[in-house]
Design a protein around this motif. Structure first.
Motif, short mmCIF file in Angstrom:
data_model
loop_
_atom_site.label_atom_id
_atom_site.label_comp_id
_atom_site.label_asym_id
_atom_site.label_seq_id
_atom_site.Cartn_x
_atom_site.Cartn_y
_atom_site.Cartn_z
N LEU A 117 -1.62 -6.21 -64.58
CA LEU A 117 -1.88 -7.37 -63.73
C LEU A 117 -2.31 -6.99 -62.22
O LEU A 117 -3.01 -7.62 -61.46
N ASP A 118 -1.87 -5.70 -61.87
CA ASP A 118 -2.12 -5.35 -60.50
C ASP A 118 -1.46 -6.30 -59.51
O ASP A 118 -1.71 -6.55 -58.58
N ARG A 119 -0.03 -6.73 -60.06
CA ARG A 119 0.61 -7.76 -59.02
C ARG A 119 2.15 -6.95 -58.76
O ARG A 119 2.31 -5.99 -59.69
N GLY A 134 6.98 -0.06 -58.13
CA GLY A 134 6.85 -0.51 -56.95
C GLY A 134 8.47 -0.13 -56.24
O GLY A 134 8.99 0.79 -56.68
N HIS A 135 8.84 -1.15 -55.45
CA HIS A 135 9.94 -0.73 -54.71
C HIS A 135 11.16 -0.85 -55.43
O HIS A 135 11.07 -1.73 -56.46
N VAL A 136 11.94 -0.26 -55.13
CA VAL A 136 13.25 -0.18 -55.89
C VAL A 136 14.64 -0.53 -55.12
O VAL A 136 14.78 -0.15 -53.88
N GLN A 152 5.35 -6.60 -51.24
CA GLN A 152 3.96 -6.81 -51.44
C GLN A 152 3.17 -5.91 -50.46
O GLN A 152 2.11 -5.99 -50.08
N ASP A 153 4.02 -4.90 -49.89
CA ASP A 153 3.15 -4.16 -48.85
C ASP A 153 2.34 -2.82 -49.66
O ASP A 153 2.27 -2.95 -50.97
N ALA A 154 1.57 -2.24 -48.88
CA ALA A 154 0.61 -1.08 -49.23
C ALA A 154 1.31 -0.05 -50.04
O ALA A 154 0.72 0.33 -50.89
N GLU A 155 2.58 0.32 -49.72
CA GLU A 155 3.45 1.34 -50.52
C GLU A 155 3.58 0.88 -51.96
O GLU A 155 3.41 1.34 -52.83
N ALA A 156 3.74 -0.80 -52.09
CA ALA A 156 4.02 -1.14 -53.18
C ALA A 156 2.67 -1.13 -54.21
O ALA A 156 2.97 -0.80 -55.31
N ALA A 157 1.49 -1.26 -53.56
CA ALA A 157 0.37 -1.06 -54.12
C ALA A 157 0.06 0.26 -54.65
O ALA A 157 -0.35 0.42 -56.01
N ARG A 158 0.44 1.31 -53.92
CA ARG A 158 0.18 2.72 -54.13
C ARG A 158 1.00 3.07 -55.51
O ARG A 158 0.43 3.74 -56.29
#
Length: 746
Positions: free
Chosen positions: A637-639, A667-669, A686-692
């Motif tokens: 879902l790219d969420r 994602g973040h842990v 929901q930051d850029a690092e989470a998306a990466r």
């Protein structure tokens, strides 16, 4: 004045006392006082109490000069209580997280009734048991208050002091006190229940009721169990003084006799040498307190026992009981013989049907041990109905799931005559778990195994190195059943490698993707909006889906990782917390520990019973999970995904994992609740690092997911098309069509 006074009598419990006190002091609702009564305990319990009182001013300790017993110790604590409501807690038991907050909310919603009753779970030395016998009764009470005169069935609630919150002024007004001796709970419980004008129920497990392996007084045979008679004599002496309660006498006589007969039948309470005396005491009590109009007698053997009390001496009663046991044994033997005969006949029918040709236009489907139409098999069936309508699909569904089937679904129930016919004749078998070992694979049949997601935790033969996790699993039998697979569907190379390692059998891996995930690939917002409306989620809310998995280091699999009510509150306005339990936990104690209550109160949404988990994912904006395979699906879902890994070490050690999800996360842990709450409060989730992280995870583990998996399976395996099914997008050369055989790697 505190809202609650929690009275904890303490005697010889130094090994359990800290757990008990911590369960109270760690409650999210903090408006309470603890009155711990040291009943002259000879062990280190008194020192432990003083230690807790020194560091938490909510704890008050009363050291009694002599041992007075459980009932009188409660009375001593009650004399010091200042709270609006009084609760009693035995010092070897424990409160479940969030109980006091739930009690406070229920009391407020019912305008402070006289009594609030909640549930418990028995916790044995070997692990936690299931829901109590009172669970259905508590649930049926609903949200209204009641009185016993109008609702006498609630006298059947568990007969203890610690599953109730009493309004203190009500307790004082009626002079309720506990007598010395065993069974001290009975007269106070029944007296308070018939006196109460308004009683409320809370369908929530509030107490972990410890079942001690040895040393429990109620499970030590002896003459002390004769204390039950003076306890009930005290109750009926009170009734003699209250003619306004004459309506309650027949009801309470039935309850008293039921309790006495229960004790008589327990070998761990009444010795064989004492049973005749105990029975005579019951008859004497029955004779003294039998009302002129009689009393309501239950059905079954208990009703027979109560009728025998009027005329039968102990010898006749014992003979009747022995005859009943013999009849039960004989009936059980007849039932077993009938079952064996039926099974033999069905095996013969199955063998006869297996001699007939396979039906090339028949496919049989099942999902998650016949629980209904769901998962990958459902997606394949739906697509087959569209592009291969000549192939008739029949689902195998348990009897208790038939009513929930969608309209138009042809089905059979396991073990039925038609079930054996369908299983013998079907060319295509589609399942996400193994079929029963009694079914044989016929030459020419096509067995398609879809699995239940991409694996993180150990599966199949890999469980041989994890004796705790494989408890209850026969791994060699599991592999023999997997020998029937023809095709194993995989969503990525990781899954392909794992399934071939975990199930060293002669199947072919198909790089199709997961059919149930087709709806997630490139999904628009429309379907999610429909699901949100059905679940009652306000428009515009950010939906946080929490989907924990089961734990193999805890019997029953359920472990509360954090307080759900606190998390829902910390998310703040404009957020809705949706919880989806692992399917194996749906029917256990997990929901009774607070989830169902929080759902009823609107604190969160319990979506465990939603038939399609894909719908729940589409309705959410972010997934919080621990080690659930849903993370692989949700990544499509790219969420955002947050992995809450506060017990990763214990999980990996007990179950085993194919990779370290804390180092290779989608994602973040978070490794504590504080970190989890911060991720959401700060917006980091929901930051850029989470998306990466999410993009990299999807590329590594979901490379064959392109939204056409179900079509690919039907065209390749059912229609036999060659060249008509495109490769998954991750491996497709733009503008080039390829042969379907390229999907296969073995």
């Amino acid at each position: 004045m505190p809202r609650f006074s929690i009275i904890v009598p303490v005697y010889k419990v130094q090994g359990f006392l800290r757990e008990c006190l911590d369960s109270v002091l760690g409650q999210s609702h903090g408006d309470f006082e603890v009155i711990a009564v040291d009943d002259r305990s000879p062990d280190g319990s008194g020192a432990i109490l003083d230690e807790y009182a020194a560091r938490d001013d909510r704890v008050r300790v009363l050291h009694l000069p002599e041992n007075v017993g459980l009932g009188r110790a409660r009375n001593a604590g009650l004399a010091l209580a200042a709270g609006d409501y009084v609760l009693f807690l035995d010092s070897d038991d424990a409160y479940t997280p969030g109980l006091l907050a739930a009690v406070a909310a229920r009391l407020a919603a019912t305008d402070d009734p006289d009594i609030l009753v909640f549930d418990h779970v028995r916790t044995h030395w070997w692990g936690r048991g299931g829901r109590s016998e009172a669970a259905d009764l508590l649930a049926s009470a609903g949200l209204e208050t009641f009185g016993i005169r109008e609702s006498p069935q609630y006298l059947n609630l568990f007969l203890v002091a610690w599953n109730k919150a009493y309004r203190r002024s009500f307790f004082q007004e009626h002079g309720l006190r506990y007598a010395a001796g065993l069974y001290e709970d009975a007269p106070v419980t029944y007296r308070s229940m018939v006196l109460a004008g308004r009683i409320a129920c809370l369908d929530r497990i509030g107490v972990e009721y410890r079942q001690r392996r040895q040393g429990a007084i109620t499970k030590t045979p002896g003459r002390r169990h004769f204390d039950i008679f003076p306890q009930y004599e005290g109750l009926f002496a009170f009734l003699e003084q209250r003619p306004d309660l004459d309506w309650a006498r027949p009801l309470l006589l039935e309850r008293a006799l039921d309790h006495m007969l229960f004790v008589l039948a327990r070998e761990d309470r009444v010795r064989p040498a004492d049973r005749a005396d105990f029975y005579r005491e019951i008859r004497s009590f029955h004779r003294r307190h039998l009302p002129e109009g009689g009393f309501p007698q239950p059905d079954g053997w208990r009703g027979v026992e109560m009728r025998l009390l009027a005329s039968a001496p102990y010898a006749s009663y014992a003979a009747a009981r022995g005859l009943r046991d013999l009849r039960a044994a004989a009936l059980g033997g007849k039932r077993r013989a009938a079952k064996r005969a039926s099974e033999t006949a069905l095996r013969g029918w199955y063998a006869a049907q297996s001699k007939r040709p396979l039906d090339p236009h028949l496919a049989v489907y099942s999902a998650t041990h016949h629980r209904g139409v769901a998962g990958d098999p459902a997606a394949i069936h739906e697509t087959a109905r569209e592009i291969a309508p000549h192939i008739r699909g029949v689902w195998v569904v348990r009897e208790d799931a038939v009513d929930a089937l969608p309209p138009g679904i042809d089905h059979v129930t396991p073990g039925s005559r038609r079930y054996h016919e369908v299983m013998a004749r079907a060319t295509y078998w589609v399942n996400n778990v193994n079929w029963p070992g009694t079914l044989a694979k016929r030459p020419g049949s096509v067995h398609i195994h879809t699995h239940q997601g991409t694996p993180l935790k150990y599966m199949g033969a890999d469980l041989l190195t994890k004796p705790g996790a494989r408890h209850g699993f026969d791994v060699p039998q599991m592999l023999r059943r997997a020998d029937r697979w023809d095709y194993s569907l995989v969503a990525g190379r990781h899954a392909e490698r794992v399934w071939e390692r975990a199930y060293p059998c002669h199947f072919t891996s198909l790089r199709t993707g997961s059919p149930r995930n087709d709806v997630l690939v490139g999904a628009g917002p429309e379907r999610g909006r429909e699901v949100r409306e059905r679940l009652g989620i306000p428009a515009g809310h950010t939906v946080v889906l929490y989907a924990p998995t089961r734990r193999d280091y805890r019997r029953g699999g359920h472990v509360d990782r954090f307080d759900l009510a606190r998390f829902a509150a910390d998310l703040g306005p404009g957020h809705t917390l949706v919880v989806r339990l692992h399917p194996s936990l749906a029917a256990g104690v997990a929901r009774g520990l607070g989830l169902s209550d929080l759902h009823r109160r609107g604190v969160l949404v319990d979506a465990t019973d939603e038939p399609h988990v894909e719908d729940v994912m589409l309705a959410s904006d972010v997934l919080v999970t621990d080690y659930s395979a849903l993370m692989f699906d949700y990544a499509l879902l790219d969420r955002p995904i947050v992995v809450h890994a506060d017990d990763w070490g214990a999980f990996a050690a007990s179950r085993g994992a194919y990779f370290d999800v804390t180092a290779d996360a989608p994602g973040h842990v978070s490794r504590s609740y504080r970190e989890l709450a911060w991720l959401f409060a700060s917006g980091t989730w929901q930051d850029a690092e989470a998306a990466r992280l999410r993009a990299g995870f999807r590329e590594r583990y979901c490379e064959f997911e392109d939204g056409r998996a179900a079509e690919r399976v039907v065209r390749l395996l059912m229609l036999g098309e060659r060249g008509g099914a495109l490769l998954p997008s991750a491996r497709r050369t733009e503008g080039v069509r390829t042969r379907s055989e390229a999907l296969i790697e073995r």
